[in-house]
Design a protein around this motif. Structure first.
Motif, PDB file in Angstrom:
ATOM      1  N   GLN A 358       0.835  -1.210   0.000  1.00 46.41           N
ATOM      2  CA  GLN A 358       0.000   0.000   0.000  1.00 46.41           C
ATOM      3  C   GLN A 358       0.866   1.255   0.000  1.00 46.41           C
ATOM      4  OE1 GLN A 358      -3.491   0.255  -0.259  1.00 46.41           O
ATOM      5  NE2 GLN A 358      -2.817   2.351  -0.684  1.00 46.41           N
ATOM      6  N   SER A 359       1.939   1.255   0.812  1.00 49.38           N
ATOM      7  CA  SER A 359       2.833   2.418   0.858  1.00 49.38           C
ATOM      8  C   SER A 359       3.507   2.632  -0.489  1.00 49.38           C
ATOM      9  CB  SER A 359       3.893   2.233   1.951  1.00 49.38           C
ATOM     10  OG  SER A 359       3.317   2.192   3.230  1.00 49.38           O
ATOM     11  N   CYS A 360       3.894   1.530  -1.139  1.00 51.48           N
ATOM     12  CA  CYS A 360       4.514   1.648  -2.464  1.00 51.48           C
ATOM     13  C   CYS A 360       3.529   2.221  -3.481  1.00 51.48           C
ATOM     14  CB  CYS A 360       5.008   0.281  -2.936  1.00 51.48           C
ATOM     15  SG  CYS A 360       6.469  -0.328  -2.062  1.00 51.48           S
ATOM     16  N   GLU A 361       2.260   1.776  -3.399  1.00 46.94           N
ATOM     17  CA  GLU A 361       1.250   2.285  -4.327  1.00 46.94           C
ATOM     18  C   GLU A 361       0.990   3.763  -4.100  1.00 46.94           C
ATOM     19  OE1 GLU A 361      -1.999  -0.343  -3.694  1.00 46.94           O
ATOM     20  OE2 GLU A 361      -1.191  -1.941  -4.992  1.00 46.94           O
ATOM     21  N   ASP A 362       1.036   4.200  -2.824  1.00 47.28           N
ATOM     22  CA  ASP A 362       0.846   5.624  -2.532  1.00 47.28           C
ATOM     23  C   ASP A 362       1.957   6.454  -3.151  1.00 47.28           C
ATOM     24  OD1 ASP A 362      -1.380   4.923  -1.106  1.00 47.28           O
ATOM     25  OD2 ASP A 362      -0.398   5.027   0.860  1.00 47.28           O
ATOM     26  N   VAL A 363       3.215   5.977  -3.027  1.00 41.98           N
ATOM     27  CA  VAL A 363       4.347   6.706  -3.605  1.00 41.98           C
ATOM     28  C   VAL A 363       4.239   6.720  -5.127  1.00 41.98           C
ATOM     29  CG1 VAL A 363       6.858   6.670  -3.942  1.00 41.98           C
ATOM     30  CG2 VAL A 363       5.890   6.247  -1.669  1.00 41.98           C
ATOM     31  N   PHE A 433      10.808   0.357   5.775  1.00 40.49           N
ATOM     32  CA  PHE A 433      10.485   1.707   5.317  1.00 40.49           C
ATOM     33  C   PHE A 433      10.257   1.667   3.809  1.00 40.49           C
ATOM     34  CE2 PHE A 433      13.076   2.128   9.089  1.00 40.49           C
ATOM     35  CZ  PHE A 433      12.458   3.141   9.817  1.00 40.49           C
ATOM     36  N   VAL A 434       9.494   2.626   3.322  1.00 38.16           N
ATOM     37  CA  VAL A 434       9.328   2.823   1.883  1.00 38.16           C
ATOM     38  C   VAL A 434       9.763   4.246   1.569  1.00 38.16           C
ATOM     39  CG1 VAL A 434       7.700   2.960  -0.037  1.00 38.16           C
ATOM     40  CG2 VAL A 434       7.471   1.145   1.661  1.00 38.16           C
ATOM     41  N   ILE A 435      10.700   4.384   0.608  1.00 38.05           N
ATOM     42  CA  ILE A 435      11.211   5.704   0.245  1.00 38.05           C
ATOM     43  C   ILE A 435      11.056   5.922  -1.261  1.00 38.05           C
ATOM     44  CG2 ILE A 435      12.868   5.692   2.140  1.00 38.05           C
ATOM     45  CD1 ILE A 435      15.045   5.090   0.036  1.00 38.05           C
ATOM     46  N   HIS A 436      11.315   7.131  -1.693  1.00 43.76           N
ATOM     47  CA  HIS A 436      11.314   7.453  -3.119  1.00 43.76           C
ATOM     48  C   HIS A 436      12.664   7.055  -3.712  1.00 43.76           C
ATOM     49  CE1 HIS A 436       7.640  10.056  -3.507  1.00 43.76           C
ATOM     50  NE2 HIS A 436       7.750   9.958  -2.185  1.00 43.76           N
ATOM     51  N   GLY A 437      12.657   6.335  -4.802  1.00 44.66           N
ATOM     52  CA  GLY A 437      13.896   5.936  -5.451  1.00 44.66           C
ATOM     53  C   GLY A 437      14.744   7.104  -5.909  1.00 44.66           C
ATOM     54  N   ALA A 438      14.110   8.235  -6.219  1.00 42.89           N
ATOM     55  CA  ALA A 438      14.856   9.408  -6.692  1.00 42.89           C
ATOM     56  C   ALA A 438      15.772   9.965  -5.610  1.00 42.89           C
ATOM     57  CB  ALA A 438      13.887  10.489  -7.170  1.00 42.89           C
ATOM     58  N   TRP A 439      15.445   9.710  -4.348  1.00 46.89           N
ATOM     59  CA  TRP A 439      16.267  10.240  -3.256  1.00 46.89           C
ATOM     60  C   TRP A 439      17.670   9.631  -3.238  1.00 46.89           C
ATOM     61  CZ3 TRP A 439      12.184   9.472   1.231  1.00 46.89           C
ATOM     62  CH2 TRP A 439      11.099  10.346   1.001  1.00 46.89           C
ATOM     63  N   ILE A 440      17.810   8.462  -3.828  1.00 40.91           N
ATOM     64  CA  ILE A 440      19.097   7.753  -3.748  1.00 40.91           C
ATOM     65  C   ILE A 440      19.700   7.594  -5.141  1.00 40.91           C
ATOM     66  CG2 ILE A 440      18.649   6.558  -1.568  1.00 40.91           C
ATOM     67  CD1 ILE A 440      17.713   4.143  -3.135  1.00 40.91           C
ATOM     68  N   GLY A 441      19.711   8.713  -5.872  1.00 39.41           N
ATOM     69  CA  GLY A 441      20.280   8.671  -7.221  1.00 39.41           C
ATOM     70  C   GLY A 441      21.758   8.345  -7.210  1.00 39.41           C
TER      71      GLY A 441
END
Length: 485
Positions: A358-363, A433-441
């Motif tokens: 669900q957290s992944c779908e929200d992101v 945790f679920v994070i945005h992939g862009a944060w870890i470019g």
């Protein structure tokens, strides 16, 4: 060679170092070389005979041959006065340490001889502790430590055990590697008098004494010998400590180490050539990024001027890998705080998976590319398919897919939950945790690839040790937006 005049010898054999801080004339050097070879040959053949006697079940024959070899006269001409058999503990120990640790030319000749003997016999039964390569049997004189220990025990005289010649020789050695080799050799001799090997050493020594001097009382003193050898070992340790304490650490070598480590890190993990999903690069980091570091205990001789040892490329690569892993852990924690990311939880593993999805779908709905951070250890296994369907755990619902994926350059993680990548790391409090992939470019270290990104600092410690703190500043940064054509 023996028929040559002194002048002719001098032209063909230049003056050589005697290996202990002095020089020897050509003729004396030649005599010494021949004598050392003869003595080493007798000693190793005696020990090897005892070893083969055990392997082939002929201990009495072996001790008879060994005692005869040890009793023979050694090469005397031109140097020593009088006949002398190997009956002195100090003499035997000195010859053995010389052969194994100090006299490399003689060791090479002895190894070649033993190799020829072993291959010529077509030996099928392996000898414990010896090195084998294909059908060849390469010599390894340190493996004969227990046999040498038995010879010492068989010849042990009444009274206090002393090794004055060996002490003087060890005091004159100026090479750290040689002293360390001598320390390891003495350790192996001491072990021959400890519980695991004592019985075999004692029995072999008793048979050897009977074969050598049948009239002598059979009273062996392994603990006295062990104590004497331990005293020698302490001397070697003291000498090594003194030499290390006297070494000066070069700041230039420290800086060179930091630079080489930085270069190894970028060569392994940086740029497009890297197979890591998160590339490592140098650049500018935010002012709020805190300094991090590791403490290393290194060999002082690697940082003397000139260095006595060179740092291996393998060590540099391994250390760079460890630093990247640590920097990533610190970077992930900083991201979670910066973006106020809350952990994803559930009453059980199934609810946890549903909450992660669900957290992944929200992101994803917000236009991001979600990444799951799973903790190391048993708790993190909830995202792996092998965790389900056994041990009282249910099968997964059809709408939840856990999969291992084929590694591709630039791909995150090796596992997926419903197509969302999973990174398994050491997370705060072992939470998900679920994070945005862009944060870890990319993982950016402050500095540049020319001057490096690490700062070395020598820490207080014992004078014979080198404790080093290696510091850096690093953070995750978002991938730069692609340029429009």
């Amino acid at each position: 060679m023996f028929a040559l005049s002194e002048e002719e010898v001098s032209t063909q054999i230049p003056a050589e170092s005697d290996g202990y801080g002095g020089t020897a004339s050509p003729r004396a050097y030649l005599w010494h070389t021949l004598q050392r070879h003869w003595e080493a040959m007798r000693l190793i053949c005696s020990a090897l005979t005892l070893e083969l006697g055990e392997v082939e079940g002929t201990p009495k024959l072996a001790t008879t041959i060994a005692s005869t070899l040890l009793s023979a006269k050694y090469f005397q001409e031109g140097l020593d006065d009088g006949d002398k058999a190997f009956t002195d503990l100090d003499d035997i120990l000195l010859r053995y340490i010389d052969l194994c640790c100090f006299d490399r030319p003689t060791r090479g000749r002895i190894e070649g001889f033993v190799d020829q003997v072993q291959r010529g016999r077509a030996l099928d039964t392996p000898i414990a502790g010896w090195i084998y390569s294909g059908s060849r049997h390469a010599s390894h004189p340190e493996a004969l430590g227990r046999q040498i220990a038995a010879i010492l025990l068989a010849l042990d005289p009444v009274g206090t055990v002393h090794f004055p010649q060996t002490v003087e020789r060890l005091k004159r050695i100026q090479d750290l590697d040689m002293l360390r080799a001598a320390g390891r050799l003495l350790d192996s001799l001491v072990r021959a008098y400890e519980s695991t090997q004592l019985r075999a050493t004692f029995e072999q020594a008793a048979e050897l004494r009977v074969a050598w001097t049948p009239s002598r009382e059979l009273k062996l003193r392994p603990h006295h010998l062990k104590s004497g050898l331990q005293t020698l070992r302490e001397l070697v340790g003291t000498r090594i400590g003194e030499m290390l304490a006297g070494l000066e650490v070069s700041s230039a070598e420290l800086g060179g180490f930091a630079l080489r480590l930085s270069q190894a890190m970028f060569a392994t993990f940086g740029g497009r050539a890297s197979h890591r999903a998160i590339p490592v690069r140098a650049g500018v980091v935010g002012e709020e990024v805190e300094q991090a570091g590791v403490r290393l205990q290194l060999e002082k001789e690697q940082f003397s001027m000139p260095p006595r040892h060179r740092m291996s490329e393998g060590y540099l690569k391994d250390r760079a890998t460890n630093i990247v892993v640590l920097a990533e852990q610190i970077g992930f924690r900083a991201l979670l705080v910066k973006h106020a990311v809350e952990p994803v939880t559930g009453r059980d593993d199934l609810e946890l998976l549903k909450a992660l999805i669900q957290s992944c779908e929200d992101v994803s709905s917000a236009g991001g590319a979600p990444v799951i951070l799973a903790p190391l250890g048993p708790k993190g296994s909830a995202v792996f398919s092998y965790h389900w369907g056994w041990g009282g755990r249910p099968n997964l619902p059809e709408d939840i897919k856990l999969a291992a994926k084929v590694h591709e350059e630039g791909s995150l993680g090796m596992h997926e939950v419903n197509g969302y990548p999973v990174l398994q790391i050491q997370t705060p409090d072992a939470e998900f945790f679920v994070i945005h992939g862009a944060w870890i470019g990319s993982l950016v270290f402050e500095g540049d690839e020319v001057t490096g990104v690490f700062t070395p600092e020598v820490l207080p410690g014992a004078p014979q040790e080198l404790h080093l703190k290696l510091s850096w500043r690093a953070e995750f940064q978002e991938s730069p937006a692609p340029r429009l054509p």
